[in-house]
Design a protein around this motif. Structure first.
Motif, PDB file in Angstrom:
ATOM      1  N   LEU A  17       0.551 -35.253 -14.231  1.00 28.75           N
ATOM      2  CA  LEU A  17       1.470 -34.117 -14.132  1.00 28.75           C
ATOM      3  C   LEU A  17       1.319 -33.172 -15.322  1.00 28.75           C
ATOM      4  N   ARG A  18       1.235 -33.757 -16.509  1.00 30.57           N
ATOM      5  CA  ARG A  18       1.112 -32.954 -17.732  1.00 30.57           C
ATOM      6  C   ARG A  18      -0.161 -32.109 -17.707  1.00 30.57           C
ATOM      7  N   LYS A  44      -1.744 -31.317 -14.947  1.00 31.64           N
ATOM      8  CA  LYS A  44      -1.817 -30.641 -13.646  1.00 31.64           C
ATOM      9  C   LYS A  44      -3.067 -31.056 -12.870  1.00 31.64           C
ATOM     10  N   TYR A  45      -3.346 -32.354 -12.888  1.00 26.60           N
ATOM     11  CA  TYR A  45      -4.494 -32.939 -12.190  1.00 26.60           C
ATOM     12  C   TYR A  45      -4.028 -33.675 -10.941  1.00 26.60           C
ATOM     13  N   SER A  46      -4.957 -33.795 -10.004  1.00 27.60           N
ATOM     14  CA  SER A  46      -4.727 -34.631  -8.826  1.00 27.60           C
ATOM     15  C   SER A  46      -5.658 -35.835  -8.904  1.00 27.60           C
ATOM     16  N   TYR A 106       0.750 -35.387  -7.308  1.00 30.34           N
ATOM     17  CA  TYR A 106      -0.604 -35.571  -7.825  1.00 30.34           C
ATOM     18  C   TYR A 106      -1.518 -36.432  -6.953  1.00 30.34           C
TER      19      TYR A 106
END
Length: 166
Positions: free
Chosen positions: A19-20, A22-24, A49
């Motif tokens: 989340l920090r 902003k990755y999946s 995510y």
């Protein structure tokens, strides 16, 4: 099925990192049968995510869903660092994910050999175009091997994300 407390904490920590940044993330699982994805999705809010995962237990599934080359499977076998790297790359591509975890192993009680004993598990990690892999041999019965593999995959993913340059 329940998620072991330590795996749930690791999945929570991994989710916070994702989340920090902003990755999946996606998973490509053989011997863990979806256990990593199950751990990840046990965390409330994980849909931010993780969009999908792949259970590719057979070689056919690895080839069809993840674009693992038949030559790789023939030369190195399904339980190899070469195969899990192709699984991770294929899963990341298919899911459009920044990160992928791939696992293939021999959980037992049968299927081992002198070269690859029961408990042998290979891990492949894809992170923004970079691949990493490892092979470990875990002790215990089928359930223990699978749980240790899930734990290691989550822990190693956290280490890779933490080590990545910000």
């Amino acid at each position: 099925m329940t998620v072991a407390a330590d795996s749930l904490q690791l999945a929570t920590d991994l989710g916070q990192l994702l989340l920090r940044k902003k990755y999946s993330i996606t998973t490509a699982e053989s011997c863990t049968g979806g256990g990593i994805a199950y751990s990840l999705t046990a965390v409330p809010g994980s849909s931010a995510y993780i969009d999908r995962g792949f259970i590719t237990y057979s070689n056919k599934a690895k080839q069809q869903l993840l674009a693992v080359r038949s030559a790789t499977l023939l030369q190195y076998g399904a339980v190899s660092e070469q195969t899990v790297c192709e699984m991770a790359q294929g899963a990341a591509t298919a899911a459009g994910a920044d990160m992928a975890i791939a696992v293939s192993g021999i959980a037992g009680p049968d299927g081992g050999s002198a070269y690859k004993p029961v408990g042998t598990v290979c891990f492949g990690f894809y992170l923004n175009g970079q691949l990493a892999s490892s092979q470990l041999v875990f002790a215990g019965d089928r359930a223990a091997v699978r749980q240790q593999a899930i734990h290691y995959a989550l822990k190693q993913s956290i280490a890779l994300l933490t080590a990545e340059a910000n």
